[in-house]
Design an enzyme around this catalytic site. Sequence first.
Site, PDB file in Angstrom:
ATOM      1  N   THR A  12       0.833  -1.197   0.000  1.00 19.03           N
ATOM      2  CA  THR A  12       0.000   0.000   0.000  1.00 19.03           C
ATOM      3  C   THR A  12       0.867   1.247   0.000  1.00 19.03           C
ATOM      4  O   THR A  12       2.021   1.208   0.453  1.00 19.03           O
ATOM      5  CB  THR A  12      -0.926   0.019   1.237  1.00 19.03           C
ATOM      6  N   LYS A  17      -3.212   2.954   6.536  1.00 17.47           N
ATOM      7  CA  LYS A  17      -3.447   1.497   6.530  1.00 17.47           C
ATOM      8  C   LYS A  17      -2.249   0.790   7.157  1.00 17.47           C
ATOM      9  O   LYS A  17      -2.415  -0.109   7.986  1.00 17.47           O
ATOM     10  CB  LYS A  17      -3.580   0.985   5.092  1.00 17.47           C
ATOM     11  N   ASP A  76      -7.537  -4.088   0.131  1.00 18.40           N
ATOM     12  CA  ASP A  76      -8.435  -3.221  -0.642  1.00 18.40           C
ATOM     13  C   ASP A  76      -9.688  -3.041   0.191  1.00 18.40           C
ATOM     14  O   ASP A  76     -10.223  -4.004   0.748  1.00 18.40           O
ATOM     15  CB  ASP A  76      -8.759  -3.794  -2.027  1.00 18.40           C
ATOM     16  N   SER A  77     -10.096  -1.809   0.300  1.00 21.53           N
ATOM     17  CA  SER A  77     -11.179  -1.510   1.237  1.00 21.53           C
ATOM     18  C   SER A  77     -11.992  -0.323   0.747  1.00 21.53           C
ATOM     19  O   SER A  77     -11.599   0.357  -0.202  1.00 21.53           O
ATOM     20  CB  SER A  77     -10.591  -1.229   2.629  1.00 21.53           C
ATOM     21  N   PHE A 161      -8.713   8.468   8.997  1.00 22.49           N
ATOM     22  CA  PHE A 161      -8.464   8.914   7.627  1.00 22.49           C
ATOM     23  C   PHE A 161      -9.700   8.608   6.798  1.00 22.49           C
ATOM     24  O   PHE A 161     -10.690   8.077   7.310  1.00 22.49           O
ATOM     25  CB  PHE A 161      -7.221   8.208   7.059  1.00 22.49           C
ATOM     26  N   ASP A 164     -13.569   8.184   7.823  1.00 19.89           N
ATOM     27  CA  ASP A 164     -13.756   7.961   9.262  1.00 19.89           C
ATOM     28  C   ASP A 164     -14.596   9.049   9.937  1.00 19.89           C
ATOM     29  O   ASP A 164     -15.370   8.759  10.847  1.00 19.89           O
ATOM     30  CB  ASP A 164     -12.403   7.866   9.979  1.00 19.89           C
ATOM     31  N   LYS A 184     -11.558   1.765  17.396  1.00 25.07           N
ATOM     32  CA  LYS A 184     -11.649   1.413  15.961  1.00 25.07           C
ATOM     33  C   LYS A 184     -10.931   0.082  15.700  1.00 25.07           C
ATOM     34  O   LYS A 184     -11.454  -0.780  14.982  1.00 25.07           O
ATOM     35  CB  LYS A 184     -11.044   2.527  15.089  1.00 25.07           C
ATOM     36  N   HIS A 189     -13.574  -3.042   9.979  1.00 27.59           N
ATOM     37  CA  HIS A 189     -13.500  -3.980   8.857  1.00 27.59           C
ATOM     38  C   HIS A 189     -12.081  -4.554   8.735  1.00 27.59           C
ATOM     39  O   HIS A 189     -11.893  -5.744   8.554  1.00 27.59           O
ATOM     40  CB  HIS A 189     -13.910  -3.257   7.564  1.00 27.59           C
ATOM     41  N   ARG A 190     -11.099  -3.672   8.862  1.00 29.85           N
ATOM     42  CA  ARG A 190      -9.698  -4.107   8.731  1.00 29.85           C
ATOM     43  C   ARG A 190      -9.324  -5.015   9.907  1.00 29.85           C
ATOM     44  O   ARG A 190      -8.658  -6.036   9.727  1.00 29.85           O
ATOM     45  CB  ARG A 190      -8.800  -2.864   8.680  1.00 29.85           C
TER      46      ARG A 190
HETATM   47  P1  ITT Z   1      -3.607   1.598  -1.573  1.00 28.91           P
HETATM   48  O1  ITT Z   1      -4.410   1.231  -2.812  1.00 28.91           O
HETATM   49  O2  ITT Z   1      -2.227   2.089  -1.900  1.00 28.91           O
HETATM   50  O3  ITT Z   1      -3.629   0.518  -0.533  1.00 28.91           O
HETATM   51  P2  ITT Z   1      -5.779   3.453  -1.101  1.00 28.91           P
HETATM   52  O4  ITT Z   1      -6.074   4.442  -0.020  1.00 28.91           O
HETATM   53  O5  ITT Z   1      -5.925   3.944  -2.532  1.00 28.91           O
HETATM   54  O6  ITT Z   1      -4.305   2.867  -0.862  1.00 28.91           O
HETATM   55  P3  ITT Z   1      -7.940   1.603  -1.573  1.00 28.91           P
HETATM   56  O7  ITT Z   1      -7.810   1.596  -3.043  1.00 28.91           O
HETATM   57  O8  ITT Z   1      -8.180   0.287  -0.862  1.00 28.91           O
HETATM   58  O9  ITT Z   1      -6.639   2.182  -0.868  1.00 28.91           O
HETATM   59  O10 ITT Z   1      -9.052   2.631  -1.173  1.00 28.91           O
HETATM   60  C1  ITT Z   1      -9.606   2.602   0.093  1.00 28.91           C
HETATM   61  C2  ITT Z   1     -10.327   3.893   0.386  1.00 28.91           C
HETATM   62  O11 ITT Z   1     -11.462   3.559   1.199  1.00 28.91           O
HETATM   63  C3  ITT Z   1      -9.442   4.804   1.231  1.00 28.91           C
HETATM   64  O12 ITT Z   1      -8.745   5.736   0.445  1.00 28.91           O
HETATM   65  C4  ITT Z   1     -10.455   5.451   2.152  1.00 28.91           C
HETATM   66  O13 ITT Z   1     -11.038   6.547   1.518  1.00 28.91           O
HETATM   67  C5  ITT Z   1     -11.521   4.372   2.322  1.00 28.91           C
HETATM   68  N1  ITT Z   1     -11.220   3.581   3.532  1.00 28.91           N
HETATM   69  C6  ITT Z   1     -10.752   2.304   3.614  1.00 28.91           C
HETATM   70  N2  ITT Z   1     -10.567   1.944   4.882  1.00 28.91           N
HETATM   71  C7  ITT Z   1     -10.920   2.997   5.635  1.00 28.91           C
HETATM   72  C8  ITT Z   1     -10.932   3.242   7.009  1.00 28.91           C
HETATM   73  O14 ITT Z   1     -10.496   2.339   7.890  1.00 28.91           O
HETATM   74  N3  ITT Z   1     -11.366   4.435   7.426  1.00 28.91           N
HETATM   75  C9  ITT Z   1     -11.772   5.369   6.563  1.00 28.91           C
HETATM   76  N4  ITT Z   1     -11.783   5.231   5.239  1.00 28.91           N
HETATM   77  C10 ITT Z   1     -11.351   4.047   4.767  1.00 28.91           C
END
Ligand code: ITT
Length: 207
Positions: A12, A17, A76-77, A161, A164, A184, A189-190
């Site tokens: 990532t 994350k 991925d989230s 972030f 949230d 949290k 979810h994570r």
């Molecule tokens: P990487 O692909 O490099 O891992 P990314 O931030 O682009 O980083 P994703 O493509 O998985 O990652 O997008 C996930 C988005 O979903 C992230 O940018 C947040 O906006 C949201 N997200 C995921 N987990 C979250 C959390 O625990 N709290 C708040 N927002 C979250």
Amino acid sequence: MSLPSSTLVVATHNAHKTGEIAAMLSEFSFQSITDLKAFPNLTPPEETGTTFRENAEIKALAASNAMPDALVLADDSGIEVDALDGRPGVWSARFAGENATDADNRAKLLTELEATGARGKARSARFRCVLVVARGGEAIASFDGAVEGIVGNEEKGEGGFGYDSLFIPAGHCETFAQLSEEVKAGMSHRARAMEKFKDWLREPENR
Ligand code: ITT
């Protein structure tokens, strides 16, 4: 790129994350836990999948092909909002455009949700996370987790972030950005996907 097998590479560029994941792995004796910021020459793959699973695998394999000896973990989230038919989902990071900031994405979410007229429980949503583990250029395991809640009417809180400051988990009155990191980390979810990854790590054949 050769790395010792006791290194975990979190595939990532999102330091939030990495921070959450590293904190959840404190009981394990990885020689180091690093992320892609340490490998600036690696070009991030395009996230062309339509599911969290597909995109997590794309990220895991891209990093694992470059660092075949390391254990790689990709996340991925995103957030699924029922009144928006599950959007932004896999497009959570890019909801307001390719170079959108977290603030842009939150503003778009609030505007779109406002336009639906959804109030209270009708603002139901969930965060989802899929983790894919890879080694030697192959995906070897995957785990998922989700947390239910609602999208608040306005941003609240300074922590966390992404979305949230808008997400109020079920059973709470405050957003993830208002609740402590520990709260949290106990229910996100994570965290739920990471519990499954930690069970996997505890199996001797996976070390
Ligand atoms: P990487 O692909 O490099 O891992 P990314 O931030 O682009 O980083 P994703 O493509 O998985 O990652 O997008 C996930 C988005 O979903 C992230 O940018 C947040 O906006 C949201 N997200 C995921 N987990 C979250 C959390 O625990 N709290 C708040 N927002 C979250």
